[in-house]
Design an enzyme around this catalytic site. Structure first.
Site, PDB file in Angstrom:
ATOM      1  N   ASP A   9      13.425   6.362  -7.017  1.00 25.58           N
ATOM      2  CA  ASP A   9      12.667   5.357  -7.776  1.00 25.58           C
ATOM      3  C   ASP A   9      11.567   4.818  -6.875  1.00 25.58           C
ATOM      4  O   ASP A   9      11.612   4.965  -5.652  1.00 25.58           O
ATOM      5  CB  ASP A   9      13.579   4.210  -8.238  1.00 25.58           C
ATOM      6  CG  ASP A   9      12.819   3.241  -9.144  1.00 25.58           C
ATOM      7  OD1 ASP A   9      12.030   3.714  -9.985  1.00 25.58           O
ATOM      8  OD2 ASP A   9      12.991   2.023  -9.007  1.00 25.58           O
ATOM      9  N   SER A  10      10.596   4.167  -7.493  1.00 22.97           N
ATOM     10  CA  SER A  10       9.518   3.576  -6.709  1.00 22.97           C
ATOM     11  C   SER A  10       9.992   2.323  -5.976  1.00 22.97           C
ATOM     12  O   SER A  10       9.329   1.870  -5.046  1.00 22.97           O
ATOM     13  CB  SER A  10       8.349   3.226  -7.631  1.00 22.97           C
ATOM     14  OG  SER A  10       8.815   2.396  -8.672  1.00 22.97           O
ATOM     15  N   CYS A  72      12.608   6.863 -11.887  1.00 20.92           N
ATOM     16  CA  CYS A  72      11.339   6.160 -12.139  1.00 20.92           C
ATOM     17  C   CYS A  72      10.612   6.825 -13.328  1.00 20.92           C
ATOM     18  O   CYS A  72      10.319   8.018 -13.289  1.00 20.92           O
ATOM     19  CB  CYS A  72      10.473   6.246 -10.887  1.00 20.92           C
ATOM     20  SG  CYS A  72       8.848   5.513 -11.072  1.00 20.92           S
ATOM     21  N   GLU A 150      10.901  -8.443  -9.829  1.00 22.44           N
ATOM     22  CA  GLU A 150      10.892  -8.497  -8.353  1.00 22.44           C
ATOM     23  C   GLU A 150      11.011  -9.945  -7.854  1.00 22.44           C
ATOM     24  O   GLU A 150      11.553 -10.198  -6.796  1.00 22.44           O
ATOM     25  CB  GLU A 150       9.598  -7.884  -7.800  1.00 22.44           C
ATOM     26  CG  GLU A 150       9.436  -6.409  -8.111  1.00 22.44           C
ATOM     27  CD  GLU A 150      10.283  -5.501  -7.224  1.00 22.44           C
ATOM     28  OE1 GLU A 150      10.324  -5.756  -6.020  1.00 22.44           O
ATOM     29  OE2 GLU A 150      10.908  -4.574  -7.768  1.00 22.44           O
ATOM     30  N   CYS A 182      11.311   1.962 -18.226  1.00 25.40           N
ATOM     31  CA  CYS A 182      11.015   1.539 -16.857  1.00 25.40           C
ATOM     32  C   CYS A 182      12.331   1.107 -16.225  1.00 25.40           C
ATOM     33  O   CYS A 182      13.144   0.441 -16.872  1.00 25.40           O
ATOM     34  CB  CYS A 182      10.034   0.369 -16.869  1.00 25.40           C
ATOM     35  SG  CYS A 182       9.742  -0.323 -15.230  1.00 25.40           S
ATOM     36  N   HIS A 184      13.050  -1.130 -14.179  1.00 24.22           N
ATOM     37  CA  HIS A 184      13.275  -2.566 -14.021  1.00 24.22           C
ATOM     38  C   HIS A 184      13.739  -3.256 -15.308  1.00 24.22           C
ATOM     39  O   HIS A 184      14.339  -4.323 -15.254  1.00 24.22           O
ATOM     40  CB  HIS A 184      11.980  -3.251 -13.575  1.00 24.22           C
ATOM     41  CG  HIS A 184      11.641  -3.034 -12.136  1.00 24.22           C
ATOM     42  ND1 HIS A 184      11.363  -1.789 -11.622  1.00 24.22           N
ATOM     43  CD2 HIS A 184      11.524  -3.904 -11.101  1.00 24.22           C
ATOM     44  CE1 HIS A 184      11.089  -1.905 -10.326  1.00 24.22           C
ATOM     45  NE2 HIS A 184      11.179  -3.186  -9.989  1.00 24.22           N
TER      46      HIS A 184
END
Ligand code: DGL
Length: 264
Positions: A9-10, A72, A150, A182, A184
């Site tokens: 993942d990023s 990702c 984040e 996504c 997240h």
């Protein structure tokens, strides 16, 4: 770590996928790489995302993992239709996500939430329509969601206000199946459900990838682990106290065996 499954993942959002796969496959070991130093991928050009993706996959390949999972979504758009990377089975999240959404949907309307890169690629809409030509697809980029996660702004009024803006058309046009495109976004599940119509189904990457891996094991394409105990290794390209706390929090109650900084 020859017996491990590599996950890419990023950043740390993909730990939602690692956690889900770790729960589904309690015997398996996983090596996770989060390219935190270069996050976000979601606002980068296709060339840059592919370059970064290849570097991470190469890193995992050198660790001799038995399969590679691109968690990702932004990176997955660069590997559509690619079934292996240098001879190692490669899974991306988009094609299985489309199949899962079509199975889950009670009508022919599917909404997709993603980063700017994922939505700009049009990958979800294209594949959904290939699989079911009559499907109506509404794609919505939500670029503020990743920084909100984040910053840990979960179950938060500000996040819900922004979600209300992004989800306006989805609610107005009564889309009842929404792909969280996504890594997240599963962390925003409660915020999104506050805003979406009651009964809306959310399709999440972790569950989708678990099904794909299950099929690889069942068909014998991927050997099951046979070691005495499994390990969860998390390798990230930048490590601060904040990232360490976040990683432990996201993985709880699963414990991470190794958390270390790497250079790609
Ligand atoms: N991991 C990315 C994705 O799933 C989101 C974060 C980023 O923009 O890098 O699209």
């Amino acid at each position: 770590m020859q017996d491990s499954i590599g996950i890419f993942d990023s950043g740390l959002g993909g730990l939602t996928v690692l956690k889900s796969l770790a729960r589904h496959f309690p015997q398996e070991s996983f090596c996770y790489v989060g390219d935190i130093a270069r996050l976000p991928y979601g606002n980068k050009s296709p060339e840059t995302i592919r370059k970064y993706g290849d570097q991470v996959l190469d890193f995992l390949h050198r660790q001799q993992v038995k399969a590679l999972v691109i968690a990702c979504n932004s990176a997955s758009t660069m590997y559509l239709g690619e079934k292996d990377f240098k001879g190692i089975p490669l899974l991306n999240v988009i094609e299985p996500g489309c199949r899962a959404a079509l199975e889950a949907a009670s009508d022919d309307k599917i909404a997709v939430l993603g980063t700017s890169a994922t939505i700009r690629s049009g990958a979800y809409a294209r594949i959904l329509k290939q699989l079911r030509p009559q499907v109506e697809v509404l794609e919505q980029a939500c670029p503020l969601f990743v920084p909100l996660v984040e910053e840990g702004m979960l179950n938060d009024e500000v996040t819900q206000t922004i979600a209300r803006r992004y989800l306006t058309h989805i609610c107005q046009q009564r889309f009842k199946t929404v792909i969280l495109g996504c890594t997240h976004y599963p962390l925003l599940r409660q915020d999104l459900l506050q805003v979406l119509e009651p009964g809306t189904q959310l399709v999440e990457s972790g569950d989708v990838l678990a099904r794909e891996l299950q099929q690889l094991f069942a068909s014998g394409q991927l050997p099951a682990a046979h070691g005495p105990s499994r390990s969860l290794k998390v390798q990230i390209t930048d490590l601060t106290d904040h990232f360490e706390r976040l990683a432990l929090q996201l993985m709880s109650p699963e414990s991470i065996g190794v958390l270390e900084k790497i250079v790609l």
